[in-house]
Motif scaffolding. Structure first.
Motif, short mmCIF file in Angstrom:
data_model
loop_
_atom_site.label_atom_id
_atom_site.label_comp_id
_atom_site.label_asym_id
_atom_site.label_seq_id
_atom_site.Cartn_x
_atom_site.Cartn_y
_atom_site.Cartn_z
N GLY A 1 0.78 -1.23 0.00
CA GLY A 1 0.00 0.00 0.00
C GLY A 1 0.82 1.29 0.00
N HIS A 2 2.15 1.19 -0.22
CA HIS A 2 2.98 2.40 -0.23
C HIS A 2 3.05 3.05 -1.61
CE1 HIS A 2 4.62 0.30 3.39
NE2 HIS A 2 4.49 1.52 3.87
N TRP A 3 2.76 2.27 -2.64
CA TRP A 3 2.91 2.71 -4.02
C TRP A 3 1.91 3.80 -4.38
CZ3 TRP A 3 5.37 0.97 -8.72
CH2 TRP A 3 4.73 1.36 -9.90
N TRP B 1 10.00 6.86 -7.99
CA TRP B 1 8.76 6.36 -7.40
C TRP B 1 8.11 7.50 -6.64
CZ3 TRP B 1 13.24 3.31 -6.86
CH2 TRP B 1 13.18 2.02 -7.40
N VAL B 2 6.82 7.53 -6.61
CA VAL B 2 6.10 8.37 -5.65
C VAL B 2 5.48 7.39 -4.66
CG1 VAL B 2 4.25 10.03 -5.26
CG2 VAL B 2 5.63 10.16 -7.35
N ILE B 3 5.80 7.55 -3.39
CA ILE B 3 5.26 6.63 -2.40
C ILE B 3 4.55 7.40 -1.29
CG2 ILE B 3 7.02 4.85 -2.77
CD1 ILE B 3 8.11 5.96 0.11
N GLU B 4 3.78 6.68 -0.54
CA GLU B 4 3.15 7.26 0.65
C GLU B 4 3.67 6.46 1.84
OE1 GLU B 4 -0.83 9.43 0.70
OE2 GLU B 4 -1.30 7.30 1.01
N ASP C 1 11.35 7.77 8.40
CA ASP C 1 12.03 6.50 8.67
C ASP C 1 11.50 5.39 7.75
OD1 ASP C 1 13.62 7.67 10.53
OD2 ASP C 1 12.70 6.75 12.29
N GLU C 2 10.18 5.36 7.60
CA GLU C 2 9.60 4.33 6.73
C GLU C 2 9.98 4.61 5.27
OE1 GLU C 2 5.48 2.01 6.96
OE2 GLU C 2 5.22 3.97 6.04
N ALA C 3 9.96 5.88 4.87
CA ALA C 3 10.31 6.24 3.50
C ALA C 3 11.77 5.88 3.20
CB ALA C 3 10.08 7.74 3.27
N GLU D 1 13.50 3.50 4.58
CA GLU D 1 13.62 2.04 4.51
C GLU D 1 13.14 1.55 3.14
OE1 GLU D 1 15.02 -0.28 5.95
OE2 GLU D 1 13.99 -2.01 5.08
N ILE D 2 12.04 2.13 2.64
CA ILE D 2 11.56 1.77 1.30
C ILE D 2 12.58 2.21 0.25
CG2 ILE D 2 9.74 2.23 -0.41
CD1 ILE D 2 7.81 2.52 2.05
N GLY D 3 13.12 3.41 0.43
CA GLY D 3 14.13 3.93 -0.49
C GLY D 3 15.36 3.03 -0.54
N ARG D 4 15.76 2.54 0.62
CA ARG D 4 16.94 1.66 0.69
C ARG D 4 16.68 0.38 -0.11
NH1 ARG D 4 18.80 -2.62 3.18
NH2 ARG D 4 16.78 -3.02 4.13
N ARG D 5 15.49 -0.18 0.06
CA ARG D 5 15.16 -1.41 -0.67
C ARG D 5 15.09 -1.13 -2.17
NH1 ARG D 5 9.90 -2.35 2.25
NH2 ARG D 5 9.41 -3.59 0.43
N GLY D 6 14.53 0.02 -2.54
CA GLY D 6 14.45 0.40 -3.96
C GLY D 6 15.84 0.58 -4.55
N SER D 7 16.72 1.21 -3.79
CA SER D 7 18.10 1.44 -4.23
C SER D 7 18.82 0.12 -4.46
CB SER D 7 18.82 2.28 -3.18
OG SER D 7 20.21 2.25 -3.40
N MET D 8 18.59 -0.82 -3.54
CA MET D 8 19.22 -2.14 -3.65
C MET D 8 18.73 -2.83 -4.92
SD MET D 8 19.58 -4.52 -0.31
CE MET D 8 17.97 -5.26 -0.38
N ALA D 9 17.43 -2.68 -5.21
CA ALA D 9 16.85 -3.38 -6.36
C ALA D 9 17.35 -2.79 -7.68
CB ALA D 9 15.32 -3.30 -6.29
N CYS D 10 17.37 -1.45 -7.79
CA CYS D 10 17.64 -0.85 -9.09
C CYS D 10 19.12 -0.48 -9.28
CB CYS D 10 16.77 0.38 -9.31
SG CYS D 10 17.29 1.77 -8.32
N GLY D 11 19.91 -0.59 -8.22
CA GLY D 11 21.35 -0.37 -8.36
C GLY D 11 21.76 1.09 -8.50
N GLY D 12 20.95 2.01 -7.98
CA GLY D 12 21.34 3.42 -7.98
C GLY D 12 21.01 4.04 -6.64
N ALA D 13 21.70 5.14 -6.29
CA ALA D 13 21.36 5.84 -5.06
C ALA D 13 19.97 6.46 -5.22
CB ALA D 13 22.39 6.92 -4.75
N VAL D 14 19.25 6.57 -4.12
CA VAL D 14 17.89 7.10 -4.17
C VAL D 14 17.78 8.34 -3.30
CG1 VAL D 14 15.50 6.64 -3.47
CG2 VAL D 14 16.77 4.90 -4.74
N GLU D 15 17.30 9.44 -3.87
CA GLU D 15 17.05 10.65 -3.09
C GLU D 15 15.60 10.63 -2.62
OE1 GLU D 15 18.13 14.74 -4.67
OE2 GLU D 15 15.96 14.98 -4.40
#
Lengths: 414, 122
Positions: B41-43, B83-86, B91-93, B95-109
Motif C-alpha cells: 500500500g505504499h505505491w 517512485w512516488v510513495i506514501e 524512517d519508513e520512506a 527504509e523503502i528507499g533503501r530497498r528500492g536502491s538495492m533493487a535498481c542499483g542506484g542511489a535514491v534521493e
C-alpha cells in the motif's frame, strides 16, 4: 518577608541567579520534549518554553523556586502555548488538535516523561540531518543553550547558527522525521549516532584552547546529556562513553600549565580529579563485565589503564597495546593504529613504533606528525624531528598545543 | 501519512559497463520491489526514464519560447527513474528507499512533497 524584599534580595544574589539558570538548563530538555509531543510542533514548543522561562525569572526570585520546577515550567509553557494559539487565531487542524490535547491534559499528568527526552534526542541526532546540525539541535533543544551560546562555542556567526537550526527544524517538519524512539532493529545503529554526537560535543569543549569558558561548558553539557541518555537506555556503550568522558575530563586541569599543553606523561597526577577518576573506573568495570565490548568501552578501558598508574612510568603498556588490538578488530582506523604505535614505543622501542607510524596514511592529521617528531627525537634524529615539529605546528590551531610544540622543538638544541 | 518522491540517481556513463545479465537482474529486482510496495500500500506512482540525451528543455517564462536540446543540468549523474510513495514518516520512506536502491542499483534521493498547508521549509 514581603515579595518585594525577596525580589530585591534575590536580584542582588548571584548564587540565586546561578541556581535558577542551573535548574533551567537541567529541565529544558524534559520540558521542551514533553511540549513537542503534546503540541506536535517544535517551534511552538520552543516559543512557549521561552515564554515560561521569562515568567519564571520574573516570579521565582519573589515567590521562591517551586518544589517541582520542571512540572511548573511544563504547565506554564503549556498555558503559554494555548494563549498563543488563541491569540494568533491559528485555526488549522493541527493547532486545533493541539489545543484539544492540552486542554484535556492540563495539569500535566505524570506521563512517560523520560520517553519524551529519548524521542527528542533521537530526532535531534537523526541521520537525515547533517552532523553539524545534529550537534546544534541537540545543544539547543535538549541542552537548552541559546543560539548565541552555541554559535560562540562553535566559532560561527550567530546568524549562521540560527539558520542551521531553523533549516533543521524545517526539514524535520517537511520530511516528517518521526518523534519516536527507533524500533528495536535500528536502535543499536541509531544509538551509535547519538553517542557520536555527544562525543563530538565533548571533544569540541575539551580540545578547544584554554580560557574559553563557554567551550569548556560544552564538555560538561556532553557529560550531563550522556548521563541522561544512560539513565533512559541501558547499554554498556553509553557507560563506556560516559567513562571515557569522565576519565578525560578528570585530567583537564593538569593538561594545561601557564597556557602550555602538558602531555600525559608529564602531567602532575595529583591534580587529576580523583572523584571523576573513581567514577570512570567503576563505570569501566561495570560495562566490561557485560561482556559486549564496543569502541567507547575499549577507549574508556585504555584511559582507565592510564589513570590507574600513579606515575607515568608505572603505566601497563602491554595492557594498553592489547586493548588497542581489540579496538582495531572492532573498529579499524588509522587513528587507533597511531595511538597503538605510541604505546608500542614504550614496549618495543621507538624504532619499532616509528616503522608503524610511517606506514600510516595520515598526511594532515597533526597528532601523527607530533608522534613522529617525538619518536625521531628519541632516536636522536634531530633534523628530521625538527621538520616534523614544524609540520605539526603548521597544522595546529590550538594555542596551548602550539606553545608546547614550540618548546619541544626548541629543546632539541642544535 | 506523507508522500515522498524517490528519485533514482544514475551515472549513465557507468551503465555502459554493466552486462546484459546484470541489467536483466536489475529489471527483475525492480519489478519485484514494485510488486512489494504495491501490495503493502505504499505505491502511488513510478516510472523509468529514457537516456538524459533524449531530454529537451523548453522555457516559457514571461512569454518566452526557447527550446534547447539536452537535459537542463549538465551533470555526470542524472535522474534515471522515480517512485512516488506514501509512508507514515521519513524512517519508513528511507527504509523503502533503501530497498528500492538495492533493487535498481542506484542511489535514491528521498524528498517530501509539500503538504496541503503549503511548504514547511524554504
Amino acid at each position: 518577608m514581603s515579595p518585594g524584599t525577596g525580589s530585591d534580595r534575590a536580584a542582588l544574589d548571584p548564587q540565586f541567579a546561578e541556581q535558577i539558570s542551573g535548574i533551567v538548563r537541567a529541565e529544558h530538555g524534559r520540558v521542551v520534549a514533553t511540549l513537542i509531543r503534546r503540541l506536535g510542533d517544535i517551534d511552538l514548543a520552543e516559543d512557549a518554553v521561552a515564554e515560561a522561562l521569562v515568567t519564571a525569572l520574573e516570579r521565582w526570585p519573589a515567590d521562591g523556586i517551586p518544589p517541582n520546577p520542571g512540572a511548573w515550567l511544563t504547565t506554564t509553557a503549556g498555558n503559554k502555548a494555548i494563549d498563543r494559539i488563541r491569540r494568533e487565531g491559528k485555526r488549522d487542524l493541527k493547532h486545533k488538535e493541539a489545543l484539544d490535547m492540552i486542554d484535556d491534559s492540563l495539569p500535566e499528568p505524570t506521563g512517560p516523561v523520560a520517553d519524551d527526552r529519548l524521542r527528542l534526542i533521537f530526532i535531534c541526532c537523526h541521520p537525515a540531518l547533517a552532523p553539524e546540525n545534529r550537534i546544534a539541535l541537540t545543544l539547543r533543544l535538549l541542552g537548552g543553550l541559546t543560539v548565541a551560546e552555541i554559535a560562540r562555542a562553535f566559532l560561527v556567526p550567530e546568524t549562521t547558527m540560527a539558520q542551521r537550526i531553523t533549516r533543521s527544524k524545517q526539514k524535520i517538519k517537511a520530511a516528517n522525521i518521526p518523534y519516536q524512539v527507533p524500533r528495536e532493529a535500528d536502535l543499536v545503529e541509531r544509538l551509535a549516532g547519538v553517542l557520536a554526537v555527544l562525543y563530538l560535543i565533548f571533544n569540541e569543549g575539551y580540545l578547544a584552547s584554554a580560557g574559553e569558558g563557554l567551550r569548556e561548558d560544552l564538555s560538561a553539557e556532553a557529560i550531563r546529556l550522556t548521563r541522561q541518555v544512560g539513565s533512559l537506555i541501558r547499554s554498556p556503550e553509553i557507560d563506556g562513553l560516559l567513562a571515557l568522558m569522565l576519565l578525560t575530563e578528570a585530567r583537564r586541569d593538569a593538561r594545561i600549565a601557564d597556557g602550555v599543553l602538558v602531555t600525559l606523561d608529564r602531567q602532575d597526577r595529583s591534580r587529576w580529579d580523583a572523584d571523576l577518576v573513581d567514577e570512570g573506573h567503576a563505570l569501566v568495570r561495570r560495562c566490561l563485565a557485560a561482556g559486549r565490548p564496543g569502541p567507547y568501552q575499549l577507549q574508556a578501558a585504555i584511559n582507565a589503564v592510564h589513570t590507574d598508574a600513579l606515575d607515568a612510568s608505572l603505566t601497563d603498556w602491554r595492557q594498553i597495546v592489547q586493548l588497542y588490538d581489540q579496538l582495531l578488530v572492532i573498529q579499524p582506523s588509522p587513528i587507533a593504529e597511531l595511538n597503538r604505535a605510541v604505546a608500542v614505543a614504550e614496549l618495543d622501542g621507538p624504532d619499532v613504533a616509528l616503522a608503524l607510524v610511517e606506514r600510516l596514511d595520515l598526511p594532515d592529521y597533526h597528532p601523527a606528525l607530533v608522534a613522529r617528531a617525538e619518536l625521531l627525537r628519541r632516536l636522536d634524529r634531530r633534523t628530521e624531528a625538527r621538520a616534523a615539529y614544524d609540520a605539526a605546528l603548521a597544522l595546529s590551531a590550538n594555542e596551548a598545543e602550539r606553545a608546547h610544540l614550540v618548546r619541544r622543538r626548541e629543546s632539541l638544541g642544535s | 501519512m506523507t508522500q515522498y518522491l524517490l528519485s533514482v540517481i544514475h551515472d549513465w556513463n557507468d551503465l555502459g559497463d554493466v552486462s546484459d545479465e546484470e541489467v536483466q537482474e536489475m529489471f527483475a529486482a525492480t519489478g519485484r520491489f514494485n510488486d512489494e510496495i504495491q501490495a503493502s500500500g505504499h505505491w502511488v506512482f513510478a516510472g523509468g526514464l529514457e537516456h538524459p540525451s533524449t531530454a529537451t528543455v523548453v522555457n516559457g517564462v514571461k512569454g518566452a519560447n526557447i527550446v534547447t536540446d539536452g537535459p537542463y543540468l549538465e551533470a555526470k549523474e542524472h535522474l534515471g527513474g522515480f517512485w512516488v510513495i506514501e509512508a507514515a514518516d521519513l524512517d519508513e520512506a528511507l527504509e523503502i528507499g533503501r530497498r528500492g536502491s538495492m533493487a535498481c542499483g542506484g542511489a535514491v534521493e528521498v524528498r517530501p512533497f509539500q503538504g496541503e498547508d503549503g511548504p514547511a521549509g524554504a
